[in-house]
Each structure stands twice: as structure tokens, then as C-alpha cells.
Design a protein around this motif. Sequence first.
Motif, PDB file in Angstrom:
ATOM      1  N   PHE A  25      33.374  39.968  -8.982  1.00  0.00           N
ATOM      2  CA  PHE A  25      33.060  38.775  -8.168  1.00  0.00           C
ATOM      3  C   PHE A  25      34.345  37.973  -8.023  1.00  0.00           C
ATOM      4  O   PHE A  25      34.597  37.020  -8.753  1.00  0.00           O
ATOM      5  N   SER A  26      35.171  38.333  -7.064  1.00  0.00           N
ATOM      6  CA  SER A  26      36.462  37.668  -6.900  1.00  0.00           C
ATOM      7  C   SER A  26      36.368  36.541  -5.886  1.00  0.00           C
ATOM      8  O   SER A  26      35.540  36.574  -4.967  1.00  0.00           O
ATOM      9  N   LEU A  27      37.218  35.558  -6.045  1.00  0.00           N
ATOM     10  CA  LEU A  27      37.268  34.381  -5.174  1.00  0.00           C
ATOM     11  C   LEU A  27      38.559  34.404  -4.373  1.00  0.00           C
ATOM     12  O   LEU A  27      39.650  34.503  -4.954  1.00  0.00           O
ATOM     13  N   LYS A  28      38.435  34.302  -3.065  1.00  0.00           N
ATOM     14  CA  LYS A  28      39.598  34.241  -2.200  1.00  0.00           C
ATOM     15  C   LYS A  28      39.721  32.835  -1.629  1.00  0.00           C
ATOM     16  O   LYS A  28      38.758  32.296  -1.075  1.00  0.00           O
ATOM     17  N   ILE A  29      40.905  32.265  -1.790  1.00  0.00           N
ATOM     18  CA  ILE A  29      41.191  30.945  -1.237  1.00  0.00           C
ATOM     19  C   ILE A  29      42.227  31.130  -0.133  1.00  0.00           C
ATOM     20  O   ILE A  29      43.348  31.602  -0.387  1.00  0.00           O
ATOM     21  N   SER A  30      41.840  30.787   1.059  1.00  0.00           N
ATOM     22  CA  SER A  30      42.740  30.913   2.216  1.00  0.00           C
ATOM     23  C   SER A  30      43.403  29.581   2.502  1.00  0.00           C
ATOM     24  O   SER A  30      42.850  28.521   2.197  1.00  0.00           O
ATOM     25  N   ASP A  31      44.615  29.650   3.094  1.00  0.00           N
ATOM     26  CA  ASP A  31      45.320  28.427   3.486  1.00  0.00           C
ATOM     27  C   ASP A  31      45.349  27.443   2.310  1.00  0.00           C
ATOM     28  O   ASP A  31      44.893  26.294   2.423  1.00  0.00           O
ATOM     29  N   SER A  32      45.877  27.879   1.191  1.00  0.00           N
ATOM     30  CA  SER A  32      45.877  27.076  -0.027  1.00  0.00           C
ATOM     31  C   SER A  32      46.469  25.696   0.192  1.00  0.00           C
ATOM     32  O   SER A  32      47.485  25.530   0.873  1.00  0.00           O
ATOM     33  N   GLN A  33      45.843  24.719  -0.405  1.00  0.00           N
ATOM     34  CA  GLN A  33      46.291  23.335  -0.300  1.00  0.00           C
ATOM     35  C   GLN A  33      46.601  22.796  -1.692  1.00  0.00           C
ATOM     36  O   GLN A  33      46.078  23.276  -2.692  1.00  0.00           O
ATOM     37  N   LEU A  34      47.443  21.767  -1.726  1.00  0.00           N
ATOM     38  CA  LEU A  34      47.844  21.199  -3.023  1.00  0.00           C
ATOM     39  C   LEU A  34      46.635  20.748  -3.832  1.00  0.00           C
ATOM     40  O   LEU A  34      46.619  20.848  -5.062  1.00  0.00           O
ATOM     41  N   GLY A  35      45.600  20.289  -3.147  1.00  0.00           N
ATOM     42  CA  GLY A  35      44.391  19.841  -3.832  1.00  0.00           C
ATOM     43  C   GLY A  35      43.572  20.965  -4.444  1.00  0.00           C
ATOM     44  O   GLY A  35      42.622  20.700  -5.180  1.00  0.00           O
ATOM     45  N   ASP A  36      43.954  22.200  -4.163  1.00  0.00           N
ATOM     46  CA  ASP A  36      43.243  23.337  -4.769  1.00  0.00           C
ATOM     47  C   ASP A  36      43.725  23.614  -6.191  1.00  0.00           C
ATOM     48  O   ASP A  36      43.113  24.408  -6.903  1.00  0.00           O
ATOM     49  N   ALA A  37      44.800  22.977  -6.585  1.00  0.00           N
ATOM     50  CA  ALA A  37      45.329  23.192  -7.935  1.00  0.00           C
ATOM     51  C   ALA A  37      44.294  22.738  -8.960  1.00  0.00           C
ATOM     52  O   ALA A  37      43.830  21.595  -8.935  1.00  0.00           O
ATOM     53  N   ALA A  38      43.919  23.659  -9.841  1.00  0.00           N
ATOM     54  CA  ALA A  38      42.860  23.374 -10.811  1.00  0.00           C
ATOM     55  C   ALA A  38      42.655  24.585 -11.705  1.00  0.00           C
ATOM     56  O   ALA A  38      43.244  25.646 -11.494  1.00  0.00           O
ATOM     57  N   LYS A  89      20.823  28.691 -18.013  1.00  0.00           N
ATOM     58  CA  LYS A  89      22.103  28.435 -18.640  1.00  0.00           C
ATOM     59  C   LYS A  89      23.168  29.252 -17.922  1.00  0.00           C
ATOM     60  O   LYS A  89      22.919  30.361 -17.424  1.00  0.00           O
ATOM     61  N   LEU A  90      24.346  28.692 -17.853  1.00  0.00           N
ATOM     62  CA  LEU A  90      25.490  29.375 -17.283  1.00  0.00           C
ATOM     63  C   LEU A  90      26.340  29.972 -18.397  1.00  0.00           C
ATOM     64  O   LEU A  90      26.551  29.333 -19.432  1.00  0.00           O
ATOM     65  N   VAL A  91      26.836  31.178 -18.142  1.00  0.00           N
ATOM     66  CA  VAL A  91      27.826  31.802 -19.027  1.00  0.00           C
ATOM     67  C   VAL A  91      29.142  31.803 -18.266  1.00  0.00           C
ATOM     68  O   VAL A  91      29.227  32.359 -17.162  1.00  0.00           O
ATOM     69  N   PHE A  92      30.147  31.190 -18.838  1.00  0.00           N
ATOM     70  CA  PHE A  92      31.419  31.026 -18.148  1.00  0.00           C
ATOM     71  C   PHE A  92      32.451  32.052 -18.610  1.00  0.00           C
ATOM     72  O   PHE A  92      32.437  32.521 -19.750  1.00  0.00           O
ATOM     73  N   GLY A  93      33.382  32.363 -17.695  1.00  0.00           N
ATOM     74  CA  GLY A  93      34.567  33.110 -18.069  1.00  0.00           C
ATOM     75  C   GLY A  93      35.588  32.164 -18.685  1.00  0.00           C
ATOM     76  O   GLY A  93      35.359  30.959 -18.803  1.00  0.00           O
ATOM     77  N   GLN A  94      36.743  32.751 -19.051  1.00  0.00           N
ATOM     78  CA  GLN A  94      37.745  31.979 -19.776  1.00  0.00           C
ATOM     79  C   GLN A  94      38.526  31.028 -18.882  1.00  0.00           C
ATOM     80  O   GLN A  94      39.226  30.142 -19.359  1.00  0.00           O
ATOM     81  N   GLY A  95      38.446  31.230 -17.579  1.00  0.00           N
ATOM     82  CA  GLY A  95      39.137  30.366 -16.635  1.00  0.00           C
ATOM     83  C   GLY A  95      40.479  30.927 -16.180  1.00  0.00           C
ATOM     84  O   GLY A  95      41.138  31.678 -16.903  1.00  0.00           O
ATOM     85  N   THR A  96      40.860  30.559 -14.970  1.00  0.00           N
ATOM     86  CA  THR A  96      42.171  30.883 -14.398  1.00  0.00           C
ATOM     87  C   THR A  96      42.789  29.588 -13.906  1.00  0.00           C
ATOM     88  O   THR A  96      42.185  28.888 -13.093  1.00  0.00           O
ATOM     89  N   ARG A  97      43.981  29.297 -14.403  1.00  0.00           N
ATOM     90  CA  ARG A  97      44.665  28.078 -13.960  1.00  0.00           C
ATOM     91  C   ARG A  97      45.468  28.401 -12.705  1.00  0.00           C
ATOM     92  O   ARG A  97      46.379  29.239 -12.741  1.00  0.00           O
ATOM     93  N   LEU A  98      45.141  27.733 -11.615  1.00  0.00           N
ATOM     94  CA  LEU A  98      45.790  27.973 -10.324  1.00  0.00           C
ATOM     95  C   LEU A  98      46.777  26.860 -10.029  1.00  0.00           C
ATOM     96  O   LEU A  98      46.418  25.677 -10.052  1.00  0.00           O
ATOM     97  N   THR A  99      48.013  27.249  -9.756  1.00  0.00           N
ATOM     98  CA  THR A  99      49.074  26.315  -9.375  1.00  0.00           C
ATOM     99  C   THR A  99      49.426  26.555  -7.912  1.00  0.00           C
ATOM    100  O   THR A  99      49.561  27.714  -7.481  1.00  0.00           O
ATOM    101  N   ILE A 100      49.570  25.481  -7.171  1.00  0.00           N
ATOM    102  CA  ILE A 100      49.960  25.575  -5.763  1.00  0.00           C
ATOM    103  C   ILE A 100      51.403  25.077  -5.642  1.00  0.00           C
ATOM    104  O   ILE A 100      51.700  23.928  -6.002  1.00  0.00           O
TER     105      ILE A 100
END
Lengths: 113, 114
Positions: free
Chosen positions: B75-88, B101-112
Amino acid sequence: AAGVIQSPRHLIKEKRETATLKCYPIPRHDTVYWYQQGPGQDPQFLISFYEKMQSDKGSIPDRFSAQQFSDYHSELNMSSLELGDSALYFCASSPQGSGTTQYFGPGTRLLVL
Amino acid sequence: AQTVTQSQPEMSVQEAETVTLSCTYDTSESDYYLFWYKQPPSRQMILVIRQEAYKQQNATENRFSVNFQKAAKSFSLKISDSQLGDAAMYFCAYEEKGAQKLVFGQGTRLTINP
């Protein structure tokens, strides 16, 4: 639009003290969830309530208890606090149970000294 | 127990470019829900996109889209036309049908990068 309200936003306690976190769901949401997020960690599910009944339970310590009241707000009670309980505690709400989007509150940051 | 794995602790992308965040999960269930949540520095958890497992069509929300491969449990996420506000920090999450209940993954830190 109204969001989930959590209080307090910040809380500092000493070891072995007690803390109570409150959550006010979005109006007409009848399901409430609690999550704990330690530093640098992903959120871990603690417990959920649907129509004031416990609906699911995760890795919630026995020192913690929670309930949902008739107005659908929920409280997480934490006793005999330990240093390891320092974390961000999220409450989320949804209009009904499984599969609906959970809307998260801003969280309560608990620091145990 | 279900598990969610995000194998990319950190990702970076140039502003206006496209980036894909990976997520895999392990379940024996056939009916479930998948989510991507965004957590900016404010620590607020914000829903980005939701996918129902029984729907083969990939969910899209403006610049955000998913590639849901049920057989591969991906289940991959594609972000198009990345913006500075997408950093998270971006968290992938799973919910079994009937569970609350939600089971979460470990997270991916995205830098723009501007």
C-alpha cells in the motif's frame, strides 16, 4: 468544523502520581479511541469505546483505566505513573465503528519526572 | 497479529517532484481498511487517504494517490508536485474489519528540498 478536543494539552507529574486525560469527540461521533505515542515511536493503540462500551483493547497497562460517559466524552485515568509513561496521548473519534475514518485530537503531552 | 512495515525511515524529494512512500502489511484477513496519516512537526495526526480492501480502484485525494496491491499486501503512497507543506512524518495504518483500532507502521520522515 469542530474537532476532537483534548485536555489538558500538557501535563507534568511526579512518579507514582495519578493523571486524568479528557477527550471530547466530534459532535455525533459515538466511538472514541486512545493511543500512546512515545518519543520517536509510532502511535500504539490503548483502548476504544463504542456507545459507552469498551469495544477493543490493546496494550494498555493495568494501571490505566478508561471510560466513555453518556455525553460520549472519555477519560483516561493513569495511576502509579512511571517515567516510561511520558508520551503524547492521542484521542480520536469516529461516527461509527470499524473502517470509518478516525479523527485525531491534538494530543496531551505527559511528562513524568 | 497484524503488522505494518514501512521500510523507509527517511525520504527526501525536491519541491514539485514526485515521491513514493512504501508500506507493506501482514494479515490473514480479506476485508480490512488501510490509511495514510501525516504528522507534521505540530504532532497533529492528519488523515491523508483511506482505502477499503474490497475496492480494487486505488484511492486518490488531489495530489495524493495510492498503489494498493492486495495480493502483495502492499500500500504505497504517491505524492505528486511535492510542496514544502508536505514535509512531515507519514504513517501507514491498518484496521481489520470489525476491529476498532489502528495498527501503525514505524513511519517515514519526508523532507522537501526547496
